[in-house]
Design a protein around this motif. Structure first.
Motif, PDB file in Angstrom:
ATOM      1  N   ALA A 228     -46.707-100.676  89.744  1.00 12.59           N
ATOM      2  CA  ALA A 228     -46.708 -99.217  89.856  1.00 12.59           C
ATOM      3  C   ALA A 228     -48.032 -98.710  89.297  1.00 12.59           C
ATOM      4  CB  ALA A 228     -45.535 -98.633  89.077  1.00 12.59           C
ATOM      5  N   VAL A 229     -48.790 -97.986  90.110  1.00 13.89           N
ATOM      6  CA  VAL A 229     -50.124 -97.530  89.713  1.00 13.89           C
ATOM      7  C   VAL A 229     -50.141 -96.012  89.577  1.00 13.89           C
ATOM      8  CG1 VAL A 229     -52.570 -97.492  90.322  1.00 13.89           C
ATOM      9  CG2 VAL A 229     -51.166 -99.474  90.935  1.00 13.89           C
ATOM     10  N   GLU A 230     -50.610 -95.539  88.426  1.00 14.83           N
ATOM     11  CA  GLU A 230     -50.838 -94.117  88.188  1.00 14.83           C
ATOM     12  C   GLU A 230     -52.317 -93.861  88.426  1.00 14.83           C
ATOM     13  OE1 GLU A 230     -49.997 -90.132  86.708  1.00 14.83           O
ATOM     14  OE2 GLU A 230     -48.790 -91.724  87.561  1.00 14.83           O
ATOM     15  N   ALA A 231     -52.645 -92.990  89.366  1.00 15.10           N
ATOM     16  CA  ALA A 231     -54.045 -92.710  89.704  1.00 15.10           C
ATOM     17  C   ALA A 231     -54.376 -91.260  89.357  1.00 15.10           C
ATOM     18  CB  ALA A 231     -54.285 -92.976  91.181  1.00 15.10           C
ATOM     19  N   LYS A 232     -55.368 -91.098  88.521  1.00 13.24           N
ATOM     20  CA  LYS A 232     -55.842 -89.775  88.106  1.00 13.24           C
ATOM     21  C   LYS A 232     -57.360 -89.808  88.066  1.00 13.24           C
ATOM     22  CE  LYS A 232     -51.819 -87.987  86.917  1.00 13.24           C
ATOM     23  NZ  LYS A 232     -51.194 -87.024  87.787  1.00 13.24           N
ATOM     24  N   SER A 233     -57.998 -88.689  88.350  1.00 12.08           N
ATOM     25  CA  SER A 233     -59.459 -88.670  88.237  1.00 12.08           C
ATOM     26  C   SER A 233     -59.871 -88.828  86.777  1.00 12.08           C
ATOM     27  CB  SER A 233     -60.042 -87.401  88.846  1.00 12.08           C
ATOM     28  OG  SER A 233     -59.496 -86.261  88.217  1.00 12.08           O
ATOM     29  N   THR A 234     -59.204 -88.108  85.885  1.00 14.89           N
ATOM     30  CA  THR A 234     -59.470 -88.216  84.449  1.00 14.89           C
ATOM     31  C   THR A 234     -58.120 -88.341  83.728  1.00 14.89           C
ATOM     32  OG1 THR A 234     -61.401 -86.795  84.738  1.00 14.89           O
ATOM     33  CG2 THR A 234     -60.660 -87.151  82.489  1.00 14.89           C
ATOM     34  N   PRO A 235     -57.606 -89.554  83.575  1.00 14.71           N
ATOM     35  CA  PRO A 235     -56.286 -89.718  82.964  1.00 14.71           C
ATOM     36  C   PRO A 235     -56.290 -89.377  81.471  1.00 14.71           C
ATOM     37  CG  PRO A 235     -57.283 -91.855  83.411  1.00 14.71           C
ATOM     38  CD  PRO A 235     -58.194 -90.822  83.984  1.00 14.71           C
ATOM     39  N   LEU A 236     -55.129 -88.928  81.019  1.00 17.77           N
ATOM     40  CA  LEU A 236     -54.921 -88.583  79.614  1.00 17.77           C
ATOM     41  C   LEU A 236     -53.810 -89.462  79.046  1.00 17.77           C
ATOM     42  CD1 LEU A 236     -54.823 -84.696  80.086  1.00 17.77           C
ATOM     43  CD2 LEU A 236     -56.791 -86.091  79.378  1.00 17.77           C
ATOM     44  N   ILE A 237     -53.686 -89.476  77.746  1.00 16.66           N
ATOM     45  CA  ILE A 237     -52.618 -90.260  77.118  1.00 16.66           C
ATOM     46  C   ILE A 237     -51.254 -89.770  77.587  1.00 16.66           C
ATOM     47  CG2 ILE A 237     -51.500 -90.713  74.893  1.00 16.66           C
ATOM     48  CD1 ILE A 237     -54.280 -91.155  73.722  1.00 16.66           C
ATOM     49  N   ALA A 238     -51.092 -88.470  77.779  1.00 17.49           N
ATOM     50  CA  ALA A 238     -49.820 -87.931  78.272  1.00 17.49           C
ATOM     51  C   ALA A 238     -49.453 -88.533  79.626  1.00 17.49           C
ATOM     52  CB  ALA A 238     -49.894 -86.409  78.370  1.00 17.49           C
ATOM     53  N   HIS A 239     -50.443 -88.799  80.473  1.00 19.83           N
ATOM     54  CA  HIS A 239     -50.175 -89.418  81.778  1.00 19.83           C
ATOM     55  C   HIS A 239     -49.635 -90.836  81.602  1.00 19.83           C
ATOM     56  CE1 HIS A 239     -53.482 -86.522  83.238  1.00 19.83           C
ATOM     57  NE2 HIS A 239     -52.311 -86.019  83.581  1.00 19.83           N
ATOM     58  N   ILE A 240     -50.118 -91.532  80.588  1.00 17.77           N
ATOM     59  CA  ILE A 240     -49.645 -92.903  80.333  1.00 17.77           C
ATOM     60  C   ILE A 240     -48.180 -92.877  79.927  1.00 17.77           C
ATOM     61  CG2 ILE A 240     -49.913 -94.927  78.839  1.00 17.77           C
ATOM     62  CD1 ILE A 240     -52.950 -94.189  78.731  1.00 17.77           C
TER      63      ILE A 240
ATOM     64  N   ILE B  51     -61.179 -92.410  87.478  1.00 18.14           N
ATOM     65  CA  ILE B  51     -62.614 -92.359  87.714  1.00 18.14           C
ATOM     66  C   ILE B  51     -63.351 -92.255  86.378  1.00 18.14           C
ATOM     67  CG2 ILE B  51     -64.485 -91.021  88.761  1.00 18.14           C
ATOM     68  CD1 ILE B  51     -62.417 -90.205  90.928  1.00 18.14           C
ATOM     69  N   VAL B  52     -62.870 -91.365  85.514  1.00 12.53           N
ATOM     70  CA  VAL B  52     -63.465 -91.193  84.191  1.00 12.53           C
ATOM     71  C   VAL B  52     -62.370 -91.448  83.161  1.00 12.53           C
ATOM     72  CG1 VAL B  52     -64.630 -89.598  82.619  1.00 12.53           C
ATOM     73  CG2 VAL B  52     -65.071 -89.460  85.081  1.00 12.53           C
ATOM     74  N   ILE B  53     -62.435 -92.603  82.492  1.00 13.21           N
ATOM     75  CA  ILE B  53     -61.423 -92.968  81.508  1.00 13.21           C
ATOM     76  C   ILE B  53     -62.096 -93.041  80.138  1.00 13.21           C
ATOM     77  CG2 ILE B  53     -59.719 -94.685  80.807  1.00 13.21           C
ATOM     78  CD1 ILE B  53     -59.525 -95.599  83.708  1.00 13.21           C
ATOM     79  N   SER B  54     -61.629 -92.212  79.218  1.00 17.52           N
ATOM     80  CA  SER B  54     -62.211 -92.209  77.873  1.00 17.52           C
ATOM     81  C   SER B  54     -61.852 -93.516  77.159  1.00 17.52           C
ATOM     82  CB  SER B  54     -61.690 -91.012  77.065  1.00 17.52           C
ATOM     83  OG  SER B  54     -60.331 -91.219  76.704  1.00 17.52           O
ATOM     84  N   GLY B  55     -62.616 -93.833  76.129  1.00 19.00           N
ATOM     85  CA  GLY B  55     -62.341 -95.033  75.350  1.00 19.00           C
ATOM     86  C   GLY B  55     -60.961 -95.005  74.726  1.00 19.00           C
ATOM     87  N   GLU B  56     -60.547 -93.828  74.241  1.00 23.41           N
ATOM     88  CA  GLU B  56     -59.230 -93.669  73.623  1.00 23.41           C
ATOM     89  C   GLU B  56     -58.112 -93.946  74.626  1.00 23.41           C
ATOM     90  OE1 GLU B  56     -56.771 -90.251  71.133  1.00 23.41           O
ATOM     91  OE2 GLU B  56     -58.319 -89.632  72.551  1.00 23.41           O
ATOM     92  N   VAL B  57     -58.222 -93.383  75.811  1.00 21.58           N
ATOM     93  CA  VAL B  57     -57.203 -93.582  76.856  1.00 21.58           C
ATOM     94  C   VAL B  57     -57.221 -95.036  77.318  1.00 21.58           C
ATOM     95  CG1 VAL B  57     -56.564 -92.957  79.224  1.00 21.58           C
ATOM     96  CG2 VAL B  57     -57.169 -91.176  77.584  1.00 21.58           C
ATOM     97  N   ARG B  58     -58.390 -95.582  77.468  1.00 21.74           N
ATOM     98  CA  ARG B  58     -58.532 -96.989  77.891  1.00 21.74           C
ATOM     99  C   ARG B  58     -57.833 -97.918  76.903  1.00 21.74           C
ATOM    100  NH1 ARG B  58     -61.559-101.571  78.240  1.00 21.74           N
ATOM    101  NH2 ARG B  58     -62.362-102.022  80.311  1.00 21.74           N
TER     102      ARG B  58
END
Length: 86
Positions: free
Chosen positions: A8-20, A50-57
């Motif tokens: 199951a893949v969640e795709a966002k341009s700029t994902p946030l922790i809430a999306h996880i 597309i843009v994943i912050s270090g924290e979210v990563r």
């Protein structure tokens, strides 16, 4: 998906922790649905952005999700240290 695993893949341009958190909850619902249908395949998750912050990563990998990130004209898939299956 294949005969053993569903991804199951969640795709966002700029994902946030809430999306996880929301994605992990949906994977749980998917697991329940598959169980009701007698489908024993394991479920795994991935986060594409597309843009994943270090924290979210770091958080996604800690939660056992694969990461899919752009790299030039292609994408890079990073496996978590401990892959989580539902």
């Amino acid at each position: 998906e294949d005969k053993n695993t569903i991804m199951a893949v969640e795709a966002k341009s700029t994902p946030l922790i809430a999306h996880i958190y929301a994605h992990i909850e949906r994977i749980g619902f998917l697991r329940e649905y598959l169980d009701r249908k007698g489908d024993a395949r394991r479920c795994q998750g991935a986060l594409a952005g597309i843009v994943i912050s270090g924290e979210v990563r770091d958080f996604a990998l800690k939660k056992g999700l694969f990461l899919i990130e752009p790299s030039g004209k292609t994408s890079v898939i990073t496996a978590p240290p401990a892959v989580k299956s539902w």
